[in-house]
Design an enzyme around this catalytic site. Sequence first.
Site, PDB file in Angstrom:
ATOM      1  N   LYS A  84       0.848  -1.200   0.000  1.00 48.91           N
ATOM      2  CA  LYS A  84       0.000   0.000   0.000  1.00 48.91           C
ATOM      3  C   LYS A  84       0.882   1.248   0.000  1.00 48.91           C
ATOM      4  O   LYS A  84       1.911   1.284   0.693  1.00 48.91           O
ATOM      5  CB  LYS A  84      -0.887  -0.030   1.262  1.00 48.91           C
ATOM      6  CG  LYS A  84      -1.942   1.060   1.337  1.00 48.91           C
ATOM      7  CD  LYS A  84      -2.787   0.884   2.620  1.00 48.91           C
ATOM      8  CE  LYS A  84      -3.946   1.871   2.674  1.00 48.91           C
ATOM      9  NZ  LYS A  84      -4.804   1.644   3.867  1.00 48.91           N
ATOM     10  N   SER A 106      -9.769   1.452   2.867  1.00 43.26           N
ATOM     11  CA  SER A 106      -8.908   2.245   2.015  1.00 43.26           C
ATOM     12  C   SER A 106      -7.847   1.420   1.281  1.00 43.26           C
ATOM     13  O   SER A 106      -7.277   1.900   0.308  1.00 43.26           O
ATOM     14  CB  SER A 106      -8.210   3.313   2.864  1.00 43.26           C
ATOM     15  OG  SER A 106      -7.330   2.706   3.798  1.00 43.26           O
ATOM     16  N   SER A 139     -10.030  -0.795   7.079  1.00 44.03           N
ATOM     17  CA  SER A 139      -9.396  -0.611   5.770  1.00 44.03           C
ATOM     18  C   SER A 139      -8.633  -1.816   5.233  1.00 44.03           C
ATOM     19  O   SER A 139      -8.209  -1.816   4.083  1.00 44.03           O
ATOM     20  CB  SER A 139      -8.452   0.588   5.809  1.00 44.03           C
ATOM     21  OG  SER A 139      -9.191   1.779   5.739  1.00 44.03           O
TER      22      SER A 139
END
Lengths: 489, 485
Positions: free
Chosen positions: B76, B151, B175
């Site tokens: 990420k 997310s 997330s």
Amino acid sequence: MSKEKFDYFINGEKGKYEVVIGLEVHAQVLSNSKLFSGSSTKFGADPNKQVSLIDSAFPGMLPVINEECVKQAVRTGLGLNAKINNYSVFDRKNYFYADLPQGYQISQYKNPIVGEGKVLLDMPYGSKEIGIERLHLEQDAGKSIHDMDPSSTYVDLNRSGIALMEIVSKPHLRSPDEVNAYIKKLRTIMRYLGTCDGNMQEGSLRADVNVSVRKVGDKNFGTRCEIKNVNSIKFMQMAIEYEANRQVELLEDGKEIDQETRLFDTKKNETRSMRSKEDAHDYRYFPDPDLLPLRLEQKLIDDLKKSLPELPDNKKERFIQEYGLNSYEANVLVSEKEISDYYEEVAKLSDKKLAATWIMGDLFAMLNDKGLNISNSPISAKNFAELVQSIKSGEISGRIAKEVFEIMVESGDNPKKIIESKGMKQQSDPKELEKMINEILSKNKDKVDQYKAGKEKLFGFFVGQVMKLSGGNANPQLTNEILKKLLKG
Amino acid sequence: MSNITNQSLSEILENIKSKKISSLELTQAYIKNIENAKKLNAFVTTTFDQALENAKKFDNKPNNEQLLSGVPLAVKDLFCTENIKTTAGSNILNNFVPSYESTVTKNLWNNGAFLLGKLNCDEFAMGSSNETSFFGNVINPIGDHLVPGGSSGGSSSALAADLTPATIGTDTGGSIRQPASFTGTVGLKPTYGLCSRWGIVAFASSLDQAGPMTKTVNDCSIMLEAMSGFDEKDSTSINKKKETYSKNLKDNIKGLKIGIPKEYRVDNMPKEIDELWEKGKKILKDLGAQLIDISLPHTKYALPTYYIVAPAEASSNLARYDGVRYGYRSQKGKDLIEMYENTRSEGFGDEVKRRILIGTYVLSSGYYDAYYLKAQKVRQLIKKDFDDSFTKIDAILTPSTPSSAFKIGEKTNDPVSMYLNDIFTVPVNLAGLPALSLPAGLDKQGYPLGLQLIGKALDEQKILNIGYAFEKNCGYKNEIKKWWS
């Protein structure tokens, strides 16, 4: 010593006002690295050379508390006879400024590391206790430099993240003199503890000054104004003087005082409004989630307490008891740790009372004259002690001692050596003196007769002759005694 | 080997170890997949050259003693990576290249893995659909009109589409778990403090926690083992002995007590979520676990509490993005204040601005007590609910999300309905507990659904074991048609 009366009041037409002052002192913690990063805290480095990723708030950087700074705060708290809180919390104080990289300052708000304490001041009108409200740890910001370029501001982050102790007094101070005594006392205590170097020129010690006035006898406080970031005692005193008079004038004119933050303009010697209460920042304090609450083990506090050095108040008492000094002498001699150390070294080897007199007299005058402090005195404590002993034993007179002292300052030499080589030793052998005096008397028979006939003023003439003959080394007391005896005979 | 990228991380590791495939071949296979999957928009940055170099280096001198020997991984874009642009999905960090490596990614590299690229995510991890990213929304490989969750949507999308053998995300309110649930993958939010936060772009410091996203529970245990560990640079990091989750993985859960909280049966929950939950209970019961009804009475306050605490911390954490030292700086403005205003107006997207405003508001003088302080108190009550329950149970089973993946654009104009997606995931963050989202079935549209196992603090091994047993007996296989290539 007769005690003076406290007399700092401002007389208006409508009454007599007293000035109420509280201080928030920001003292830089003496430590090698910053409060939450490993960066160096050394003063005077090139701009932005002592800045870590944490100090400059890069993404993902996290603060880690510097244990030494915590210990220093605890030591300071103990030195202020304050309550040490086993539980304290670091909060974020949020505001935007170019020299505040995180966009918040890590400080302590509701739960400071140190609670209430007290500081004792020696004023001419007696001793006075000033309450301490709290002491908390916080980060310093960086420095904005506005005068290097006409169109830009430069930012130096070397200070960013340095540990400060904010020491908040209760509103117990009543005059610029008390503020002077208070700051000096705080400074002395922290220098004894080694927790702050107290160097005001380098910004290690600065204060926000809260000032209000009220009529003598009033129970309630007046509206206060806060004068921000004053960095010398002289300016603090000037700012208070100005601000108190400004407030009294307003009240005398029937006007109200606005609670506001003011700045002291050192050039114009006046305070100016910076922002009013309505414009006050909302700092949105909240506990810093990057740091756990600080929990101190009682043992750590106890251990630090045990390892504290002797503090000025205790040392003063001891000097009075042990060395027979009066309160004034003891006060002066404990005002700096280095002075007290010097004095003790001298006192151990010589007459304690005489040592105090000579240190506070000739030594201080000389140091002051040369702009030196005691730790770089040209006269070592050991040599100074020998000088004092030479006076005490009568080996040299006080007058000669001053000459020896001057030579010691220039040469750094041992006083014995100076006295020997310059033949300054006092003539204290009664037989030798008697011989000398008889010689003078026989040479001046006419004067002896006049003296015996009642012209006693001539005594001084004979003394002068003895001194002349002895090259100034005759022991004055003995000379007097022998002269009197022989002139009678 | 033709379909190596279809395999789980543990299978790939076996193949590398036994030299059935080289690290270079593996890396090339992923690069090919990534290049064919641009439509998914899962990557912000690729580091192919560096990855190929690292693969060759590994092949020349293989070290198979490590947990992640010779494996390329995409992560990420919230993890700072040394000399590789790190954006947090934001324009304000569009040009930001860190000079440092986050502790978690460094742990991965120290275990033999290397970087394949940086994965798209919601801006500053604020979002539940990966639609707030400055770099555009990410598409769920399940269907071209679906969000991948958020997310960590780039992470879930890339993992499900075989663009990385495993990945890592961060989970502040769900997330990791929600995108895992939306893509039929496994996601674990570890106990707060198990993985270091150092070098991760912060969203809400008291809630943020990095964790693994994988195809299987076994992979999850390997990744967790590699990435976790005490870090003295993070004051909230837990100082404990490192565990060997993969070695200790067991599928015997006989006698374990599984709590079923009644408060997780919410109004308007699709029937199929309820059915999935029932299915999960039955599987665990059949494996010898004991189901126990429990109550977590403050659950309904979790979402409002979360949406006070998280924005409050975020409003302060994001203050550093001011254009002064790094990142985007607006060229407009005649003084410092205007420079701030323009930089932050142009640098941040709407969702980030919304949360900064909310956070600033709840911390403001006069509102602090009513919002922030009250939220902190409720947070304690929520935590206490869990603590009380965990005296009589080993783990809790709930659905991961109240729905399957929704359509792109479906909730973008309705932030509250977007926030409601986190209803089952946020209580765990508030309580600092570990929770595992497991793929458990499909809804009637054929979209994946997940179940969540919540454990006691530091009880990751236990929920991994339950998940491992569940996975073996669930009969679910994530089959994705590669429509994009």
